[in-house]
Enzyme design. Structure first.
Site, PDB file in Angstrom:
ATOM      1  N   PHE A  38      -2.681   2.829  -5.198  1.00 18.42           N
ATOM      2  CA  PHE A  38      -2.330   1.478  -4.749  1.00 18.42           C
ATOM      3  C   PHE A  38      -3.553   0.816  -4.132  1.00 18.42           C
ATOM      4  CE2 PHE A  38      -0.813  -1.702  -1.705  1.00 18.42           C
ATOM      5  CZ  PHE A  38       0.003  -2.446  -2.533  1.00 18.42           C
ATOM      6  N   ASP A  45     -11.140   3.641  -1.616  1.00 15.06           N
ATOM      7  CA  ASP A  45     -10.210   2.740  -0.942  1.00 15.06           C
ATOM      8  C   ASP A  45      -9.657   3.488   0.267  1.00 15.06           C
ATOM      9  OD1 ASP A  45      -8.069   1.316   0.007  1.00 15.06           O
ATOM     10  OD2 ASP A  45      -7.254   0.802  -1.964  1.00 15.06           O
ATOM     11  N   LYS A  47      -6.120  -2.474   7.170  1.00  8.17           N
ATOM     12  CA  LYS A  47      -5.019  -1.954   7.991  1.00  8.17           C
ATOM     13  C   LYS A  47      -5.419  -1.679   9.455  1.00  8.17           C
ATOM     14  CE  LYS A  47      -1.583  -0.645   4.652  1.00  8.17           C
ATOM     15  NZ  LYS A  47      -1.900  -0.389   3.254  1.00  8.17           N
TER      16      LYS A  47
HETATM   17  C1  LIG Z   1      -2.123  -1.278   2.131  1.00  6.86           C
HETATM   18  C2  LIG Z   1      -3.136  -0.905   1.139  1.00  6.86           C
HETATM   19  C3  LIG Z   1      -3.846  -1.878   0.418  1.00  6.86           C
HETATM   20  C4  LIG Z   1      -3.528  -3.350   0.501  1.00  6.86           C
HETATM   21  O1  LIG Z   1      -3.818  -3.878   1.757  1.00  6.86           O
HETATM   22  P1  LIG Z   1      -3.257  -5.351   2.106  1.00  6.86           P
HETATM   23  O2  LIG Z   1      -3.808  -5.592   3.486  1.00  6.86           O
HETATM   24  O3  LIG Z   1      -1.778  -5.273   2.050  1.00  6.86           O
HETATM   25  O4  LIG Z   1      -3.806  -6.266   1.109  1.00  6.86           O
HETATM   26  C5  LIG Z   1      -4.841  -1.450  -0.436  1.00  6.86           C
HETATM   27  N1  LIG Z   1      -5.132  -0.154  -0.573  1.00  6.86           N
HETATM   28  C6  LIG Z   1      -4.467   0.803   0.092  1.00  6.86           C
HETATM   29  C7  LIG Z   1      -4.851   2.234  -0.087  1.00  6.86           C
HETATM   30  C8  LIG Z   1      -3.434   0.470   0.963  1.00  6.86           C
HETATM   31  O5  LIG Z   1      -2.758   1.413   1.599  1.00  6.86           O
END
Ligand SMILES: *Cc1c(COP(=O)(O)O)cnc(C)c1O
Length: 401
Positions: A136, A221, A250
């Site tokens: 994700f 990520d 986050k």
């Molecule tokens: C939450 C998340 C995102 C997206 O972040 P947003 O602030 O909602 O755009 C991207 N990558 C990972 C691994 C995430 O957990």
């Protein structure tokens, strides 16, 4: 005006299905709703509230900056942005920082940079991006297409091209796809939304080697795993494998929206003036709070605390499982915790989350068969014990049906 949950259905776009509970106040790892009902927070706003609610260091930084200057745009830089960038550079492999407002935006910047770097250095043909199934990376059209669930990107018209998905933790599957036209491999060291599943050390090492062999950039990520979540400031440190680009969001703002892309000078230089940008990115309020969050989390006290608290969760969940036999596996990567449901409860993670809320515990799911916790990194031990007791009651209720 009386605000109630029904107002959501009246005035909000229906892309979410929020709980009936409307929290109005939080302190540490406790939250209170409109009726004064108290909850223990094991959700942490989905791995965002790294210091709980209303931590004095964050409140202080926000109030302090609120009296100074809120916004300038990128026509001028500002002190909090430079200080936060310096803190991130000092604490990580990175030499350069780009600020955004969310995880998706940080990833968008990373992907655009990787494409531009490859084009400048090797030519137009080097545009393939490889990522992993169940991964994700956010909800912009580029990032959601890179994400590993096509259901999230289907139905919005033509998708960004040259994006391919390999199997997570399966090096052979990556090896079969990667080639000299691959410009980047994007991976979560620990898949969060995909079910709280860590890459093995061999896999991560192998991904690094394959990227090097094909001159592809390795993008980690760390939007969910970053800023102390795993007990390291960033998860890559625990693996001992360094990416070329890292994204963080986050927990970076502890509840204030901010994201960042970290990289080296050699790669960063390809985003020349005018190639990318954001009006709010590097906003002084966000960066002042982010600096306080990073400085507070990046201490032996907090990071070692994460490891100790993770053990409390592991022991507590194993004890619950010994009694109720609902989990096939409990995964604790620091305070990113996934309790994988046994086949007989498969697809019922949401039931556990709702049952937990009924007992005064805020929990999360990751997919349909994993109950996820991502609490504050400084959650008091007493709140862990009390929260797990509430969770046990919830589990017993689900088992009873
Ligand atoms: C939450 C998340 C995102 C997206 O972040 P947003 O602030 O909602 O755009 C991207 N990558 C990972 C691994 C995430 O957990």
């Amino acid at each position: 005006m009386q605000v109630s949950r029904s107002l959501f259905d009246e005035v909000m776009v229906p892309n979410y299905a929020p709980s009936k509970i409307i929290p109005v106040k939080g302190q540490g790892s406790r939250v209170w709703d409109q009726n004064g009902t108290e909850f223990i927070d094991f959700a942490g706003g989905i791995a965002v509230n790294c210091l709980g609610h209303c931590h004095p260091a964050l409140v202080g930084a926000l109030k302090d900056q609120a009296d100074k200057i809120w916004h300038l745009s990128n026509v001028m830089t500002n002190e909090p942005a430079l200080l936060l960038a310096k803190a991130l550079v000092d604490a990580t492999f990175a030499e350069k920082v780009y600020f955004a407002n969310s995880g998706a935006e940080a990833n968008e910047a990373a992907l655009k940079l990787a494409r531009r770097y490859a084009k400048d250095k090797y030519g137009e043909q080097k545009d393939q991006i490889i990522s992993f199934k169940q991964g994700f990376h956010g909800r912009t059209f580029f990032t959601v297409t890179v994400g590993g669930q096509s259901a999230y990107s289907d139905g919005f018209g033509p998708k960004p091209e040259a994006i391919v998905h390999a199997e997570f933790n399966n090096l052979a599957s990556l090896k079969a796809i990667i080639n000299d036209n691959t410009c980047a491999v994007m991976v979560e060291p620990i898949q969060g939304e995909g079910g709280v599943l860590a890459a093995t050390a061999e896999f991560i090492k192998g991904v690094r080697e394959l990227c090097d062999a094909h001159n592809a950039l390795l993008i980690f990520d760390e939007v969910q795993t970053g800023v102390g979540r795993t007990g390291d400031l960033y998860a890559y440190m625990g693996y001992g494998v360094t990416p070329d680009i890292l994204t963080t969001a986050k927990a970076l703002g502890g509840g204030f929206p901010i994201g960042a892309m970290l990289t080296t000078t050699d790669i960063a230089k390809h985003l020349v003036v005018g190639t990318h940008g954001s009006t709010y990115g590097g906003n002084p309020l966000a960066c002042a709070v982010g600096l306080a969050a990073v400085n507070t989390v990046n201490t032996p006290e907090v990071l070692n605390g994460v490891k100790a608290k993770a053990q409390l969760f592991r022991d507590g969940l194993e004890k619950i499982n010994a009694k109720h036999h609902v989990f096939a596996e409990v995964r604790c990567y620091g305070l990113l915790i996934g309790a994988v449901l046994k086949p007989e409860y498969s697809g019922k993670a949401r039931d556990f989350m709702v049952a937990a809320a009924d007992q005064g515990l805020m929990a999360l799911v990751a997919g349909t068969s994993v109950v996820r916790f991502a609490p504050s990194l400084v959650i008091p031990d007493a709140d862990i014990v009390e929260g797990l007791a509430r969770f046990e009651t919830a589990v017993a209720n689900v088992v009873k049906g």
